[in-house]
Design a protein around this motif. Structure first.
Motif, PDB file in Angstrom:
ATOM      1  N   GLY A  92      26.983 -22.702 -19.583  1.00 44.31           N
ATOM      2  CA  GLY A  92      28.005 -23.350 -18.778  1.00 44.31           C
ATOM      3  C   GLY A  92      27.432 -24.312 -17.768  1.00 44.31           C
ATOM      4  N   ALA A  93      26.274 -23.950 -17.176  1.00 45.12           N
ATOM      5  CA  ALA A  93      25.635 -24.856 -16.228  1.00 45.12           C
ATOM      6  C   ALA A  93      25.142 -26.133 -16.904  1.00 45.12           C
ATOM      7  N   LEU A  94      24.775 -26.036 -18.188  1.00 42.44           N
ATOM      8  CA  LEU A  94      24.310 -27.223 -18.912  1.00 42.44           C
ATOM      9  C   LEU A  94      25.468 -28.136 -19.298  1.00 42.44           C
ATOM     10  N   VAL A 145      24.662 -18.541 -29.967  1.00 48.93           N
ATOM     11  CA  VAL A 145      25.315 -19.741 -30.492  1.00 48.93           C
ATOM     12  C   VAL A 145      26.785 -19.766 -30.086  1.00 48.93           C
ATOM     13  N   ARG A 146      27.453 -18.618 -30.153  1.00 44.04           N
ATOM     14  CA  ARG A 146      28.873 -18.579 -29.782  1.00 44.04           C
ATOM     15  C   ARG A 146      29.067 -18.829 -28.290  1.00 44.04           C
ATOM     16  N   ALA A 147      28.157 -18.310 -27.458  1.00 44.80           N
ATOM     17  CA  ALA A 147      28.248 -18.565 -26.028  1.00 44.80           C
ATOM     18  C   ALA A 147      28.063 -20.052 -25.732  1.00 44.80           C
ATOM     19  N   LEU A 148      27.144 -20.683 -26.449  1.00 40.95           N
ATOM     20  CA  LEU A 148      26.930 -22.115 -26.271  1.00 40.95           C
ATOM     21  C   LEU A 148      28.155 -22.904 -26.725  1.00 40.95           C
ATOM     22  N   GLU A 149      28.772 -22.477 -27.815  1.00 39.32           N
ATOM     23  CA  GLU A 149      29.957 -23.170 -28.311  1.00 39.32           C
ATOM     24  C   GLU A 149      31.114 -23.048 -27.322  1.00 39.32           C
ATOM     25  N   ARG A 150      31.306 -21.867 -26.734  1.00 43.12           N
ATOM     26  CA  ARG A 150      32.386 -21.689 -25.761  1.00 43.12           C
ATOM     27  C   ARG A 150      32.174 -22.574 -24.542  1.00 43.12           C
ATOM     28  N   ALA A 151      30.923 -22.697 -24.099  1.00 42.46           N
ATOM     29  CA  ALA A 151      30.639 -23.552 -22.950  1.00 42.46           C
ATOM     30  C   ALA A 151      30.926 -25.018 -23.264  1.00 42.46           C
ATOM     31  N   ALA A 154      34.710 -25.624 -23.200  1.00 41.47           N
ATOM     32  CA  ALA A 154      35.409 -25.272 -21.960  1.00 41.47           C
ATOM     33  C   ALA A 154      35.947 -26.523 -21.271  1.00 41.47           C
ATOM     34  N   PRO A 155      37.054 -26.396 -20.516  1.00 44.59           N
ATOM     35  CA  PRO A 155      37.584 -27.549 -19.761  1.00 44.59           C
ATOM     36  C   PRO A 155      36.556 -28.071 -18.763  1.00 44.59           C
ATOM     37  N   GLY A 156      36.445 -29.380 -18.667  1.00 42.26           N
ATOM     38  CA  GLY A 156      35.513 -30.000 -17.730  1.00 42.26           C
ATOM     39  C   GLY A 156      34.107 -30.173 -18.252  1.00 42.26           C
ATOM     40  N   ALA A 157      33.861 -29.785 -19.506  1.00 44.64           N
ATOM     41  CA  ALA A 157      32.517 -29.943 -20.066  1.00 44.64           C
ATOM     42  C   ALA A 157      32.215 -31.413 -20.294  1.00 44.64           C
ATOM     43  N   LEU A 158      30.936 -31.724 -20.377  1.00 43.10           N
ATOM     44  CA  LEU A 158      30.520 -33.092 -20.650  1.00 43.10           C
ATOM     45  C   LEU A 158      31.142 -33.583 -21.962  1.00 43.10           C
ATOM     46  N   PRO A 167      25.824 -27.981 -36.545  1.00 45.12           N
ATOM     47  CA  PRO A 167      24.380 -28.275 -36.614  1.00 45.12           C
ATOM     48  C   PRO A 167      23.781 -28.613 -35.247  1.00 45.12           C
ATOM     49  N   ASP A 168      24.568 -29.292 -34.399  1.00 48.21           N
ATOM     50  CA  ASP A 168      24.077 -29.611 -33.056  1.00 48.21           C
ATOM     51  C   ASP A 168      23.885 -28.344 -32.232  1.00 48.21           C
ATOM     52  N   LEU A 169      24.853 -27.415 -32.315  1.00 53.74           N
ATOM     53  CA  LEU A 169      24.755 -26.170 -31.561  1.00 53.74           C
ATOM     54  C   LEU A 169      23.562 -25.346 -32.027  1.00 53.74           C
ATOM     55  N   LEU A 170      23.328 -25.307 -33.334  1.00 49.45           N
ATOM     56  CA  LEU A 170      22.181 -24.565 -33.855  1.00 49.45           C
ATOM     57  C   LEU A 170      20.867 -25.181 -33.387  1.00 49.45           C
ATOM     58  N   ALA A 171      20.799 -26.516 -33.368  1.00 43.09           N
ATOM     59  CA  ALA A 171      19.581 -27.195 -32.914  1.00 43.09           C
ATOM     60  C   ALA A 171      19.320 -26.924 -31.438  1.00 43.09           C
ATOM     61  N   VAL A 172      20.350 -26.974 -30.618  1.00 43.06           N
ATOM     62  CA  VAL A 172      20.187 -26.724 -29.184  1.00 43.06           C
ATOM     63  C   VAL A 172      19.790 -25.273 -28.938  1.00 43.06           C
TER      64      VAL A 172
END
Length: 571
Positions: A92-94, A145-151, A154-158, A167-172
């Protein structure tokens, strides 16, 4: 005092970054004791072995960054829930920030709340790793991966984060797992980094992460040295990644750099160029101390002090052959020089850097043959090309010093440069220089050489001609350059600066060990800062134990964690 030297991809391995600088630092500070904690980058680097270590190195512990095994026990329900919460906060911070604001991805204007959120999540993961025996499996799990996807959703995300695909989420997630591997190391106990007086990270990023954790768990002060800013290196290396991956990884490395700079007691950039990067990433100016790299001037002394002049018509370039050195512009500039000075010669001295360097060297040779076709003096003689490609160790240039001595002017034509080592070596040799205005070149030269814009062959040619035609000016500039180099860039200057910084940091650090008198009562002011300096500063009858140690202990003084000899304690 006892220094925990933190390295990544360098010392004490035979190959790697900052190897020579670290070795000179350790050997130059023989009054201190060093424990080395090294992260290796490749299996080949580990197989090549270590450099010979001086006796002041008491302990060496290593860990690979190129692989990791899940050595932790199975995670219980509570541990899995804690991991999901901490990793979710980190993600979420990212992802947090104003859509379309590139400053957020660069970590420049992060709100304080988000910085605290990132730090709390990072240390929460570290505490969980310490309790569970590691987080490698959890960081590789679907939960991450799921936590990264939820972030990202989330509203207000970049904006870039919201556009991330699977594929982007898996790479990150894979990149974060590699970057956070130091969290799972067993270096943070009382007999490890908890027993040192100071952690000295030789770069930012993964090398400084163990120092952050030593500070978090044990209050050990952290010193961070950066001769090449790791955050800048990451930005340059991530240009080919998809936008979502690039944005999220830039946010991670930016926030990590901000956390490192915020928690460090002192930060020592190697030049003003690195210092500006650190300030832009949130480093407090009050913590910054510029310390130039220390280089061995002795091997260039004979050339620098010699009254003999080199070939007055020769230009010399020395370095690693790679595209960033822009030898193409240098060759085109030399073509202009030859039109005005037909007797001029150009000697390019250096080996190619990897496969890319080999291809670039071949391209440069072909261009030199095209620009300067061999011209013979007679019908039956062999032509000679005014451009030569050579390497150190040959019959004509057996040493590096003799390479600089081969010409009257040394040229640097780079388009990307950090701290220009070859330029300092030329200054040690008393050579006049022509350089491009990149990296820390202007700061190093300081008015003792000519500086031109990069990728400008005409300006480079005009500066070279000016020095080739004026021997007296060359001599004045060379003498001034040598004097400047001897004043600022020697090993002695470097080690003296760090010795003073070590004492400064320890003198401002609360005592982490309690001194007991003969009856077992604590002596609150018995361990001043001077106690870390070799000498009879404290009562030899006093006994030192770890904070919280038993008052009835009557054995001889011991450290909180005794060092293992480097030859026996490597792991």
């Amino acid at each position: 005092m006892r220094i925990g030297l933190l390295t990544e991809g360098g010392y004490p391995y035979v190959s790697g970054d900052a190897r020579l600088w670290c070795d000179r630092l350790v050997r130059g500070l023989g009054q201190h004791e060093f424990d080395i904690y090294a992260l290796s980058r490749t299996e080949r680097q580990e197989s090549e072995g270590w450099v010979p270590l001086p006796p002041q190195v008491a302990l060496v512990r290593t860990a690979p960054m190129w692989t990791a095994e899940d050595g932790g026990a199975g995670y219980g329900r509570r541990a899995r829930r804690r991991f999901a919460e901490c990793y979710g906060e980190l993600a979420g911070a990212l992802c947090a920030g104003n859509a379309g604001d590139p400053a957020e991805a660069l970590g420049e204007h992060n709100p304080a709340a988000e910085a605290d959120r990132f730090g709390s999540a990072l240390y929460g993961l570290a505490e969980l790793a310490r309790e569970s025996g590691g987080l490698v499996g959890a960081l590789r799990s679907e939960t991450a991966v799921r936590a990264l996807e939820r972030a990202c959703r989330a509203p207000g995300a970049l904006r870039a984060a919201r556009e991330a695909r699977v594929p982007d989420l898996l790479a990150v997630a894979a990149h974060l797992e590699r970057a956070l591997r130091p969290l799972s190391l067993d270096w943070y106990e009382d007999d490890g980094l908890g027993s040192v007086d100071l952690c000295h990270a030789t770069s930012g990023g993964p090398a400084a992460l163990p120092g952050l954790l030593a500070r978090h768990f044990h209050g050990v002060p952290l010193l961070v040295t950066e001769y090449g800013v790791r955050l800048r290196t990451h930005y340059l290396a991530a240009t080919d990644a998809p936008p979502a991956v690039r944005s999220l990884l830039a946010a991670f490395h930016g926030r990590l750099a901000t956390e490192i700079y915020d928690r460090a007691a002192v930060i020592t950039p190697g030049n003003a160029h690195a210092r500006r990067w650190q300030e832009r990433c949130g480093a407090d100016r009050a913590k910054l101390r510029t310390v130039y790299p220390g280089m061995d001037a002795a091997r260039f002394a004979e050339v620098g002090e010699s009254a003999e002049s080199a070939d007055p018509d020769a230009l010399v370039w020395v370095g690693r052959v790679e595209p960033a050195k822009d030898l193409i512009s240098l060759l085109h500039a030399f073509a202009e020089v030859r039109k005005e000075e037909p007797t001029a010669r150009l000697r390019i001295v250096g080996a190619p850097a990897g496969p890319e360097g080999e291809a670039y060297l071949g391209h440069c040779r072909a261009l030199a043959a095209q620009l300067f076709p061999d011209e013979a003096e007679g019908r039956h003689s062999v032509g000679d090309n005014p451009v030569s490609f050579e390497e150190i160790g040959g019959p004509e240039l057996p040493t590096l010093a003799e390479a600089y001595a081969a010409g009257a002017v040394t040229v640097l034509s780079s388009v990307v440069e950090g701290f220009p080592i070859s330029l300092v070596e030329a200054m040690f040799c008393g050579r006049a220089t022509v350089s491009t205005d990149v990296g820390a070149v202007v700061e190093v030269i300081g008015g003792t050489g000519l500086v031109v814009p990069p990728r400008n062959p005409r300006a480079l040619a005009e500066a070279c001609l000016a020095l080739l035609r004026d021997p007296e000016r060359r001599e004045r500039l060379g003498a001034a350059a040598r004097a400047r180099a001897l004043e600022l860039f020697t090993v002695e200057q470097n080690t003296t600066a760090f010795h003073g910084i070590y004492l400064e940091i320890v003198s401002h650090t609360p005592v982490r060990r309690v001194v007991l008198d003969e009856t077992g009562e604590p002596l609150p002011f018995a361990a001043p800062a001077e106690a870390h300096v070799p000498g009879r500063w404290t009562d030899p009858a006093a006994r030192v134990v770890a904070r919280g140690g038993p008052g009835w202990a009557t054995d001889v003084p011991v450290r909180a964690g005794s060092a293992t000899p480097a030859t026996e304690g490597a792991r």
